[in-house]
Design an enzyme around this catalytic site. Structure first.
Site, PDB file in Angstrom:
ATOM      1  N   ASN A   7       0.855  -1.190   0.000  1.00 36.71           N
ATOM      2  CA  ASN A   7       0.000   0.000   0.000  1.00 36.71           C
ATOM      3  C   ASN A   7       0.896   1.247   0.000  1.00 36.71           C
ATOM      4  OD1 ASN A   7      -1.460   2.244   0.990  1.00 36.71           O
ATOM      5  ND2 ASN A   7      -3.072   0.889   1.708  1.00 36.71           N
ATOM      6  N   HIS A  10       0.918   6.165   1.730  1.00 36.55           N
ATOM      7  CA  HIS A  10       1.695   7.077   2.576  1.00 36.55           C
ATOM      8  C   HIS A  10       2.764   7.842   1.801  1.00 36.55           C
ATOM      9  CE1 HIS A  10      -0.469   6.165   6.125  1.00 36.55           C
ATOM     10  NE2 HIS A  10      -0.379   4.888   5.845  1.00 36.55           N
ATOM     11  N   HIS A  43      -5.621   3.395  -1.904  1.00 33.30           N
ATOM     12  CA  HIS A  43      -6.946   3.762  -1.387  1.00 33.30           C
ATOM     13  C   HIS A  43      -7.288   5.157  -1.911  1.00 33.30           C
ATOM     14  CE1 HIS A  43      -9.622   4.213   2.490  1.00 33.30           C
ATOM     15  NE2 HIS A  43     -10.285   4.494   1.387  1.00 33.30           N
ATOM     16  N   ARG A  45      -9.476   7.853  -1.474  1.00 34.63           N
ATOM     17  CA  ARG A  45     -10.485   8.300  -0.505  1.00 34.63           C
ATOM     18  C   ARG A  45     -11.345   9.378  -1.120  1.00 34.63           C
ATOM     19  NH1 ARG A  45      -9.030   6.801   5.184  1.00 34.63           N
ATOM     20  NH2 ARG A  45     -10.842   8.041   5.689  1.00 34.63           N
ATOM     21  N   ARG A  49      -7.327  12.716   0.326  1.00 34.19           N
ATOM     22  CA  ARG A  49      -6.303  13.258   1.222  1.00 34.19           C
ATOM     23  C   ARG A  49      -4.894  12.774   0.865  1.00 34.19           C
ATOM     24  NH1 ARG A  49      -7.456  10.196   6.897  1.00 34.19           N
ATOM     25  NH2 ARG A  49      -9.496  11.145   6.611  1.00 34.19           N
ATOM     26  N   GLU A  70      -8.596   0.163  -2.962  1.00 32.76           N
ATOM     27  CA  GLU A  70      -9.452   0.273  -1.774  1.00 32.76           C
ATOM     28  C   GLU A  70     -10.349   1.485  -1.952  1.00 32.76           C
ATOM     29  OE1 GLU A  70      -6.819   0.724   1.486  1.00 32.76           O
ATOM     30  OE2 GLU A  70      -6.046  -1.307   1.350  1.00 32.76           O
ATOM     31  N   THR A 101      -8.269   3.782   8.216  1.00 29.94           N
ATOM     32  CA  THR A 101      -9.490   2.978   8.289  1.00 29.94           C
ATOM     33  C   THR A 101      -9.545   2.317   9.667  1.00 29.94           C
ATOM     34  OG1 THR A 101      -9.031   2.522   5.980  1.00 29.94           O
ATOM     35  CG2 THR A 101     -10.841   1.318   6.979  1.00 29.94           C
ATOM     36  N   GLU A 151     -11.184  -9.178   3.356  1.00 23.69           N
ATOM     37  CA  GLU A 151      -9.886  -8.817   3.919  1.00 23.69           C
ATOM     38  C   GLU A 151     -10.109  -8.688   5.420  1.00 23.69           C
ATOM     39  OE1 GLU A 151      -7.374  -5.948   2.003  1.00 23.69           O
ATOM     40  OE2 GLU A 151      -6.485  -5.340   3.917  1.00 23.69           O
ATOM     41  N   HIS A 191      -3.719  -4.442   7.846  1.00 25.28           N
ATOM     42  CA  HIS A 191      -3.826  -3.258   8.707  1.00 25.28           C
ATOM     43  C   HIS A 191      -2.932  -3.403   9.927  1.00 25.28           C
ATOM     44  CE1 HIS A 191      -5.233   0.476  10.356  1.00 25.28           C
ATOM     45  NE2 HIS A 191      -5.874   0.673   9.212  1.00 25.28           N
TER      46      HIS A 191
HETATM   47  N1  PXP Z   1      -5.925  -2.927   4.203  1.00 26.31           N
HETATM   48  C1  PXP Z   1      -6.858  -1.955   4.244  1.00 26.31           C
HETATM   49  C2  PXP Z   1      -8.244  -2.295   3.811  1.00 26.31           C
HETATM   50  C3  PXP Z   1      -6.535  -0.644   4.635  1.00 26.31           C
HETATM   51  O1  PXP Z   1      -7.491   0.294   4.676  1.00 26.31           O
HETATM   52  C4  PXP Z   1      -5.203  -0.346   4.990  1.00 26.31           C
HETATM   53  C5  PXP Z   1      -4.825   1.040   5.375  1.00 26.31           C
HETATM   54  O2  PXP Z   1      -4.967   1.878   4.276  1.00 26.31           O
HETATM   55  C6  PXP Z   1      -4.266  -1.388   4.919  1.00 26.31           C
HETATM   56  C7  PXP Z   1      -4.653  -2.673   4.546  1.00 26.31           C
HETATM   57  C8  PXP Z   1      -2.820  -1.173   5.242  1.00 26.31           C
HETATM   58  O3  PXP Z   1      -2.665  -0.812   6.588  1.00 26.31           O
HETATM   59  P1  PXP Z   1      -1.252  -0.321   7.089  1.00 26.31           P
HETATM   60  O4  PXP Z   1      -0.945   0.955   6.361  1.00 26.31           O
HETATM   61  O5  PXP Z   1      -1.449  -0.140   8.561  1.00 26.31           O
HETATM   62  O6  PXP Z   1      -0.260  -1.407   6.746  1.00 26.31           O
END
Ligand code: PXP
Length: 249
Positions: A7, A10, A43, A45, A49, A70, A101, A151, A191
């Site tokens: 992901n 960030h 993701h 959003r 953001r 996402e 999330t 998930e 997550h």
């Molecule tokens: N899976 C989902 C559905 C999420 O919303 C997120 C956060 O955007 C993640 C995985 C990844 O989480 P993390 O950034 O804490 O690894």
């Protein structure tokens, strides 16, 4: 087989702090693929953001690994996904005031929106996963609305304050992974996973995909994104290869 979805939201968070084009998200996606990312997870959003529409377009044009998009179950997002056709979509709950999330999707409470999204995405040949808490009822609800995958939200496991609490949350994940698999759902998880807590989850044989962002991007500040992805991937593959009980990891 287990796949790592990296992901890269960030990276966009850092860029948006200055409103520039640097660091470029598609460049991060390239670096993640070099480190062994099986999927790129993004993701989009509603408040934009971090990830922007342009990022999704550039990554889907320029990167050869599949995209896991996402998104919230809104008409706008469904239309974007039907157009973009990512490898799959993960429907998440979205609240504007949250930092990330925070909980799994309450499938029953949002049943109409979720069913409408699944119907449209399925017509566009986009499989749908639902981001849910690891509870039996969430899985039954996901199955009832016709999701292809769930998930499992690993946030409570990741944030556990003691080994006992962590084992308790892990057992919930394990039971959920088994139940989801028995229902015929594909099982993903994510997550809050990091290099310290990922192995046990990765060792669960029902889990086919882990989506990890924050820990990889944070670690990348010190060792670079390609190396950070490789490090996480090695841990995941090693956990899956070791023939021990996951609770012993
Ligand atoms: N899976 C989902 C559905 C999420 O919303 C997120 C956060 O955007 C993640 C995985 C990844 O989480 P993390 O950034 O804490 O690894």
């Amino acid at each position: 087989m287990i796949q790592l979805g990296v992901n890269i939201d960030h990276v966009a968070t850092v860029r948006q702090a200055r409103g520039t084009r640097f660091p470029e998200v598609v460049a991060a996606a390239h670096a993640a693929v070099l480190g062994g990312a099986d999927l790129i997870t993004m993701h989009l959003r509603e408040d934009r953001r971090h990830i922007q529409d342009r990022d999704l377009a550039l990554v889907s044009e320029g990167i050869h690994v599949p995209i896991n998009m996402e998104m919230a179950a809104t008409d706008e997002m469904v239309a974007i996904a039907c157009d973009l056709k990512p490898a799959h979509v993960c429907i998440v709950p979205e609240k504007r005031e949250e930092l990330t999330t925070e909980g799994g999707l309450d499938v029953r409470a949002h049943r109409d929106a979720v069913v409408a999204a699944i119907d449209k995405l399925r017509a566009a040949h986009v499989p749908v996963s639902l981001f849910v808490d690891p509870s039996e009822d969430s899985l039954l609800a996901a199955n009832e609305v016709g999701a292809d995958a769930v998930e499992l939200h690993t946030g409570r496991y990741a944030a556990a304050k003691s080994p006992t609490q962590q084992m308790h949350e892990f057992q919930a994940l394990r039971r959920a992974a088994i139940s989801a698999h028995e229902l015929g759902l594909r099982v993903h998880a994510g997550h809050g996973l990091d290099t310290f807590n990922v192995s046990r989850v990765a060792a669960l044989p029902e889990i086919e995909e882990l989506n990890i962002g924050f820990a990889i991007v944070g670690r990348a500040l010190f060792i670079g994104l390609t190396a950070a992805v490789r490090e996480m991937r090695d841990l995941i593959l090693r956990a899956r290869d070791i023939a021990v009980r996951p609770e012993d990891l």
